[in-house]
Design a protein around this motif. Structure first.
Motif, PDB file in Angstrom:
ATOM      1  N   GLN A  23      54.114  30.226  46.651  1.00 51.72           N
ATOM      2  CA  GLN A  23      53.013  31.257  46.736  1.00 51.72           C
ATOM      3  C   GLN A  23      52.056  30.781  45.608  1.00 51.72           C
ATOM      4  O   GLN A  23      52.511  30.409  44.605  1.00 51.72           O
ATOM      5  CB  GLN A  23      53.845  32.681  46.269  1.00 51.72           C
ATOM      6  CG  GLN A  23      52.663  33.702  45.905  1.00 51.72           C
ATOM      7  CD  GLN A  23      52.235  33.989  47.294  1.00 51.72           C
ATOM      8  OE1 GLN A  23      52.828  34.379  48.443  1.00 51.72           O
ATOM      9  NE2 GLN A  23      51.002  34.364  47.475  1.00 51.72           N
ATOM     10  N   ALA A  26      47.440  33.656  41.360  1.00 56.91           N
ATOM     11  CA  ALA A  26      45.826  33.631  40.440  1.00 56.91           C
ATOM     12  C   ALA A  26      46.385  33.517  38.967  1.00 56.91           C
ATOM     13  O   ALA A  26      47.459  33.945  38.389  1.00 56.91           O
ATOM     14  CB  ALA A  26      45.260  34.916  40.816  1.00 56.91           C
ATOM     15  N   SER A  65      50.081  27.417  40.574  1.00 60.08           N
ATOM     16  CA  SER A  65      48.889  28.082  39.973  1.00 60.08           C
ATOM     17  C   SER A  65      47.828  27.130  39.315  1.00 60.08           C
ATOM     18  O   SER A  65      48.490  26.240  39.004  1.00 60.08           O
ATOM     19  CB  SER A  65      49.242  29.199  38.915  1.00 60.08           C
ATOM     20  OG  SER A  65      49.875  28.663  37.713  1.00 60.08           O
ATOM     21  N   TYR A 342      36.577  31.333  38.966  1.00 58.22           N
ATOM     22  CA  TYR A 342      37.049  32.412  38.400  1.00 58.22           C
ATOM     23  C   TYR A 342      35.922  33.402  38.381  1.00 58.22           C
ATOM     24  O   TYR A 342      35.024  33.438  37.614  1.00 58.22           O
ATOM     25  CB  TYR A 342      37.330  32.119  37.055  1.00 58.22           C
ATOM     26  CG  TYR A 342      38.406  30.947  36.814  1.00 58.22           C
ATOM     27  CD1 TYR A 342      39.655  31.412  36.822  1.00 58.22           C
ATOM     28  CD2 TYR A 342      38.173  29.759  36.652  1.00 58.22           C
ATOM     29  CE1 TYR A 342      40.821  30.529  36.710  1.00 58.22           C
ATOM     30  CE2 TYR A 342      39.105  28.777  36.299  1.00 58.22           C
ATOM     31  CZ  TYR A 342      40.554  29.067  36.475  1.00 58.22           C
ATOM     32  OH  TYR A 342      41.473  28.371  36.430  1.00 58.22           O
ATOM     33  N   ASP A 344      35.743  36.493  37.780  1.00 58.67           N
ATOM     34  CA  ASP A 344      35.384  37.468  36.544  1.00 58.67           C
ATOM     35  C   ASP A 344      34.304  37.035  35.719  1.00 58.67           C
ATOM     36  O   ASP A 344      33.769  37.818  35.230  1.00 58.67           O
ATOM     37  CB  ASP A 344      36.710  37.613  36.018  1.00 58.67           C
ATOM     38  CG  ASP A 344      37.912  38.330  36.616  1.00 58.67           C
ATOM     39  OD1 ASP A 344      37.596  38.880  37.532  1.00 58.67           O
ATOM     40  OD2 ASP A 344      38.950  38.097  36.159  1.00 58.67           O
ATOM     41  N   SER A 638      48.404  45.206  47.593  1.00 58.03           N
ATOM     42  CA  SER A 638      48.495  43.884  46.916  1.00 58.03           C
ATOM     43  C   SER A 638      47.137  43.846  46.014  1.00 58.03           C
ATOM     44  O   SER A 638      46.012  44.629  45.946  1.00 58.03           O
ATOM     45  CB  SER A 638      48.379  42.843  47.647  1.00 58.03           C
ATOM     46  OG  SER A 638      47.030  42.865  48.482  1.00 58.03           O
ATOM     47  N   VAL A 639      47.421  43.036  44.994  1.00 57.81           N
ATOM     48  CA  VAL A 639      46.235  42.748  43.995  1.00 57.81           C
ATOM     49  C   VAL A 639      44.916  42.435  44.669  1.00 57.81           C
ATOM     50  O   VAL A 639      43.691  43.022  44.492  1.00 57.81           O
ATOM     51  CB  VAL A 639      46.472  41.968  42.935  1.00 57.81           C
ATOM     52  CG1 VAL A 639      45.409  41.449  42.036  1.00 57.81           C
ATOM     53  CG2 VAL A 639      47.785  42.088  42.191  1.00 57.81           C
ATOM     54  N   ASP A 640      44.936  41.423  45.596  1.00 57.43           N
ATOM     55  CA  ASP A 640      43.869  41.010  46.326  1.00 57.43           C
ATOM     56  C   ASP A 640      43.204  42.336  47.243  1.00 57.43           C
ATOM     57  O   ASP A 640      42.040  42.304  47.481  1.00 57.43           O
ATOM     58  CB  ASP A 640      44.161  39.960  47.218  1.00 57.43           C
ATOM     59  CG  ASP A 640      44.520  38.699  46.691  1.00 57.43           C
ATOM     60  OD1 ASP A 640      44.106  38.524  45.375  1.00 57.43           O
ATOM     61  OD2 ASP A 640      45.476  37.852  47.291  1.00 57.43           O
ATOM     62  N   ALA A 641      44.153  43.091  47.951  1.00 56.56           N
ATOM     63  CA  ALA A 641      43.597  44.294  48.557  1.00 56.56           C
ATOM     64  C   ALA A 641      42.762  45.313  47.795  1.00 56.56           C
ATOM     65  O   ALA A 641      41.753  45.695  48.115  1.00 56.56           O
ATOM     66  CB  ALA A 641      44.605  44.727  49.290  1.00 56.56           C
ATOM     67  N   ARG A 643      41.286  44.451  44.808  1.00 58.04           N
ATOM     68  CA  ARG A 643      40.062  43.784  44.481  1.00 58.04           C
ATOM     69  C   ARG A 643      38.904  44.068  45.564  1.00 58.04           C
ATOM     70  O   ARG A 643      37.844  44.401  45.290  1.00 58.04           O
ATOM     71  CB  ARG A 643      40.149  42.533  44.059  1.00 58.04           C
ATOM     72  CG  ARG A 643      40.898  42.465  42.821  1.00 58.04           C
ATOM     73  CD  ARG A 643      41.182  40.732  42.289  1.00 58.04           C
ATOM     74  NE  ARG A 643      41.846  40.953  40.746  1.00 58.04           N
ATOM     75  CZ  ARG A 643      42.379  39.729  40.527  1.00 58.04           C
ATOM     76  NH1 ARG A 643      42.585  38.812  41.363  1.00 58.04           N
ATOM     77  NH2 ARG A 643      42.886  39.469  39.219  1.00 58.04           N
ATOM     78  N   GLU A 644      39.486  43.968  46.798  1.00 58.43           N
ATOM     79  CA  GLU A 644      38.427  44.033  47.857  1.00 58.43           C
ATOM     80  C   GLU A 644      38.027  45.374  47.943  1.00 58.43           C
ATOM     81  O   GLU A 644      36.634  45.547  48.419  1.00 58.43           O
ATOM     82  CB  GLU A 644      39.134  43.581  49.415  1.00 58.43           C
ATOM     83  CG  GLU A 644      39.438  42.166  49.422  1.00 58.43           C
ATOM     84  CD  GLU A 644      40.298  41.800  50.756  1.00 58.43           C
ATOM     85  OE1 GLU A 644      40.403  42.784  51.516  1.00 58.43           O
ATOM     86  OE2 GLU A 644      40.791  40.792  50.794  1.00 58.43           O
ATOM     87  N   GLU A 657      52.485  41.788  41.468  1.00 57.39           N
ATOM     88  CA  GLU A 657      52.156  41.465  42.843  1.00 57.39           C
ATOM     89  C   GLU A 657      51.563  42.781  43.601  1.00 57.39           C
ATOM     90  O   GLU A 657      50.594  42.710  44.429  1.00 57.39           O
ATOM     91  CB  GLU A 657      53.269  40.729  43.780  1.00 57.39           C
ATOM     92  CG  GLU A 657      53.764  39.423  43.199  1.00 57.39           C
ATOM     93  CD  GLU A 657      52.418  38.420  43.099  1.00 57.39           C
ATOM     94  OE1 GLU A 657      51.951  38.144  43.968  1.00 57.39           O
ATOM     95  OE2 GLU A 657      52.171  37.866  41.835  1.00 57.39           O
TER      96      GLU A 657
END
Length: 884
Positions: A23, A26, A65, A342, A344, A638-641, A643-644, A657
């Motif tokens: 996996q 990030a 990572s 990155y 951020d 999820s973290v990605d969702a 952030r989106e 996660e």
């Protein structure tokens, strides 16, 4: 061996392991969340520490990572080497692959071989492989994949046993080194592995994670042997791009070229000033990433390390002729090179640039004042007839005033003095050792072996307090000051771990719950709820009645009024954050918070006071959201969702996660990642009032506010005070403001009248308190002045100096329990005699010190009874100075 860009190297690494079931995870923050043993994230495995220790589970057993890391301060400190070696950085990226009880040595070694030899196409004849002294298995596995036996070397604990820090996961390791010499097959190359110089450099470390070291130093087998590897991206880029140092890779060259543009002198590795370019390039990368992750320059902890990094870069900038603020102009270069990887740093560019510029200006002011202090000290040394500046004095000037030692050496040389650099270095090393020892002691103070022991046994607590404030549960463990116990008796205090709990543990800025435990024949008061380790909730309690035993069933009850008030303040904090950004802009980002039942405290990045009108608008926006009575929803994704969706995350917080997202309305008011407790609708908050706004650190402001019943109480108290004032002055509430302004103006006029009268009295001349003496053709006037402010004393000196036309004025005054002396010299005499030279010996008489400009100097001391003696000594002091 093909040449690859750093982006290609990073991508090839992650793609390689993703194809092999890993996996891609990030990078975590540079501020380790929930880990008191680390100053900064310094390795890829930091975010997986609890997984390795068996205290946390993930949905995957293999991961890879590219982790941002900093090694500066604490045990892992590369700061002083940066710029002078080919491979040391404060900020770097660690590529790593990890196995959590999945594969072990054989696959780890095979993966490393395949990636290096087949993907990166490194020549085998340039590779060396090291293993732990007695690790025959690893040596055999390297030989099995194709490594020549004579290129497999064995080393001991210092080189091939790895640990993250004083405590934590550890184990034997195997390193891969790359030979950059002209003839890697020549005799005598083996001793260069792990030796001095940069001919053979380590490029990858495979750690066979088998143990966890506790705070006493003992090794405990991990529940599942695991793999932790780390390959520095910068070093791999050096090898794969065929250059001599990390600084010649595409990770640094754009920054080095930008520095060359600033000084109009292109960077060259052979330049005598090349180290200065490299220091600045490294330190601007570290500064941008640290400040992006919420570290603010300060005088303690992480902020102090950041301040040292910034000021070291500025010091080296002076070597290149960059005397002013310049670092902030390099931020866009770092963003261009690293922003895609990155994002951020792109989002925080405005905040970082502003804070960095402010810190540069602050250092310039510090340096100017410190230079004056250094000048006085050097002058004192010369007066004594000495020729060496003590190292202890230089270190004090460095620590207290931030004056770099090489700059002090320049000052000393200009005065014909030599600085004792050896003594300075001894003081510096001693301070480093004290810093490391204090960090270790801090760890010992905050980590408790009992918690580690509970976690290793699989003891966990389930939090069920989002929806209920009372529940039946069971006592899993009890602790007192000595460790685990089976029971706590009436009147005793300790800690309890419950199988499940409605008590929220302090985290994310929200205070922990308080309440009670009740059981048949007994009760206890819960005063503090904390989470010392992930998954372990600990309640501090006092047994008020009966005896509490392990295994007993209890009713856990949270104090409802306090929880509800805390929820009001927590949701209000989210609304405040959103309103702040709406009024001030995206640069106003959260830097910390505290939420409890009584009030909220919100710290945010901002470089100047927030105006009264802006505060009122922020307050209006929050109350508008409250009046709208929007639904507050909590969802998991999820973290990605998250952030989106645009959810904001807090710096320094650790997220798994799957994250919890708290949204107000459809997210238009606020959407943040948050595990805290909140109201169901914004109307439940009631009302919101800002109490104060002030600065708490460089570039950080703080707002304190209240909501709900606390806000109502505040408004009522303010109304009561206003009503009392209106009644006292017999005026309407609306007229209070105008009345107070008029009275203030009247008071100011009276104070000015008093100042004028005092000045007239003081300058009236004559009297026993004034003495005039003629020395070498000019007049010296001494006078004992009545008590007045410093500015009034200077005004008096100016008046008397103008009246003299040519001469010296010396005033003495008693003020605040101290003696004050002020010397003023007319401009025509400053070439003959200086005010600072006169005031210094006078200051010694009253037990103090002083200094100033040639035409005006001031001193103070505690010996008031010697003030007359000092004034009487004026003539002799001036005579000595004019005759020398």
């Amino acid at each position: 061996m093909p040449s690859m860009t750093s982006r290609e190297i990073r991508k090839a690494f992650l793609d390689f392991f993703e194809k092999r079931g890993h996996q891609v995870v990030a990078s975590s923050s540079l501020m380790p969340a929930g880990d008191a043993t680390l100053l900064f994230t310094n390795a890829g495995m930091n975010q997986f520490k609890d997984v390795f220790a068996g205290r946390e589970t993930r949905a995957y057993s293999r991961a890879c990572s590219s982790q941002k890391c900093v090694r500066a301060g604490g045990k892992h400190n590369d700061l002083e080497n940066v710029g002078y070696t080919a491979r040391h950085q404060t900020f770097f990226e660690m590529l790593g692959n990890f196995s959590f009880g999945d594969y072990f040595k054989e696959d780890a070694i095979r993966f490393a071989w395949d990636l290096l030899v087949d993907v990166y196409q490194l020549p085998v004849e340039r590779l060396w492989f090291t293993v732990y002294t007695d690790d025959d298995e690893a040596a055999a596995l390297w030989e099995k994949v194709g490594a020549p036996r004579d290129r497999i070397l064995r080393f001991g604990d210092a080189d091939n046993f790895w640990s993250m820090g004083e405590v934590g996961p550890c184990g034997p390791c195997s390193e891969i080194h790359f030979d950059r010499g002209d003839d890697p097959m020549a005799d005598g190359r083996a001793p260069l592995v792990n030796g001095d110089g940069d001919d053979i450099i380590e490029i990858w470390n495979l750690v066979f994670m088998q143990y966890e070291r506790d705070i006493e130093g003992a090794l405990h087998p991990l529940p599942r042997p695991s793999i932790d590897t780390g390959a520095g991206l910068e070093r791999l880029a050096t090898v794969l791009q065929g250059v001599e140092s990390n600084y010649e890779t595409d990770l640094f060259l754009p920054i080095l070229n930008a520095i060359g543009g600033l000084v109009e002198r292109p960077y060259s590795p052979s330049d005598s000033l090349a180290a200065a370019y490299r220091v600045i390039a490294d330190h601007i990368r570290a500064s941008v990433f640290l400040m992006t992750d919420g570290v603010v320059p300060s005088n303690e902890g992480r902020g102090y390390v950041l301040r040292r990094i910034i000021r070291r870069a500025l010091r080296y900038g002076r070597k290149l002729g960059l005397d002013g603020a310049f670092l902030h102009t390099l931020v866009p270069v770092v963003i261009t090179e690293m922003g895609e990887i990155y994002p951020d740093i792109v989002e925080r560019q405005g905040v970082v640039t502003t804070q960095l510029h402010q810190e540069e200006e602050r250092f310039a002011r510090t340096l100017n004042s410190g230079t004056d202090v250094a000048g006085r000290e050097l002058e004192r040394i010369k007066r004594k007839g000495e020729t060496v500046v003590p190292g202890e004095l230089a270190f004090n000037l460095y620590q207290t005033h931030g004056i770099p030692v090489d700059l002090l050496e320049e000052f000393a040389q200009e005065e014909g003095l030599k600085l004792d650099r050896r003594a300075f270095d001894e003081c510096l090393n001693a301070e480093k050792e004290r810093g490391q020892a204090s960090w270790k002691g801090d760890v010992q103070a905050r980590l408790r072996t009992e918690y580690e022991s509970l976690a290793e046994r699989g003891v966990k607590s389930i939090f069920e307090g989002y929806e209920k404030l009372e529940q039946k549960t069971q006592v899993v463990s009890l602790l007192d000051g000595e460790g685990e116990v089976e029971e706590l008796n009436e009147g005793s205090s300790g800690e309890v771990v419950l199988e499940a709990t409605p008590f929220y543990a302090e985290s994310g800025g929200q205070a922990g719950d308080q309440g009670r435990l009740n059981w048949g024949g007994g009760s206890a008061l819960i005063t503090v709820t904390q989470k010392p380790l992930e998954g372990l909730i600990v309640h501090s309690l006092t047994v008020e009645e009966g005896r509490l035993n392990v295994g007993v069933s209890v009713i856990a009850e949270v104090t409802k009024t306090e929880r509800v008030d805390t929820e009001r303040h927590h949701t209000a904090t989210h609304l405040l954050h959103s309103a702040l950004r709406g009024v001030l802009g995206e640069a106003a980002q959260q830097a910390g918070s505290l939420v409890n039942p009584d009030r909220l405290r919100f710290d945010f990045n901002w470089g100047e006071p927030v105006s009264f009108d802006q505060l009122q608008e922020i307050e209006r926006r929050v109350n508008r959201a409250i009046v709208c009575n929007e639904t507050v929803t909590k969802s998991y994704m999820s973290v990605d969702a998250a952030r989106e969706l645009g959810a904001m995350a807090l710096f320094g917080e650790k997220y798994g996660e799957t994250v919890r997202v708290v949204s107000v309305g459809d997210g238009g008011f606020s959407r943040e990642l948050c595990g805290g407790c909140h109201v169901r609708r914004t109307g439940d908050i009631g009302v919101f009032v800002i109490l104060s706004e002030r600065g708490v650190a460089a570039g950080v402001r703080r707002i304190e506010a209240v909501a709900g019943g606390a806000a109502v109480e505040f408004l009522q108290e303010r109304a009561r005070i206003a009503a009392e004032l209106a009644g006292y002055y017999q005026i309407s509430f609306e007229g209070l403001g105008g009345l107070l302004k008029k009275r203030d103006a009247h008071l100011g006029a009276l104070e000015e009248e008093v100042r004028t009268l005092k000045h007239k009295l003081a300058t009236g001349g004559g009297g026993d308190d004034e003495v005039r003496t003629e020395i070498d053709g000019f007049t010296v006037l001494t006078r004992l002045a009545p008590e007045m402010s410093s500015s009034e004393l200077r005004d008096l000196a100016d008046t008397l100096r103008q009246r003299l036309g040519s001469g010296v004025v010396v005033l003495g005054m008693e003020s605040g329990g101290k003696a004050t002396l002020l010397v003023a010299v007319t401009e025509d005499l400053v070439g003959t005699i200086k005010a600072g030279e006169i005031v210094k010996p006078l200051a010694e008489i009253v037990g103090g010190r002083g200094g100033g400009r040639p035409n005006l100097a001031q001193a103070g001391g505690p010996d008031i009874e010697k003030l007359d003696e000092a004034l009487q000594a004026v003539s002799s002091v001036i005579e000595d100075l004019t005759q020398s």
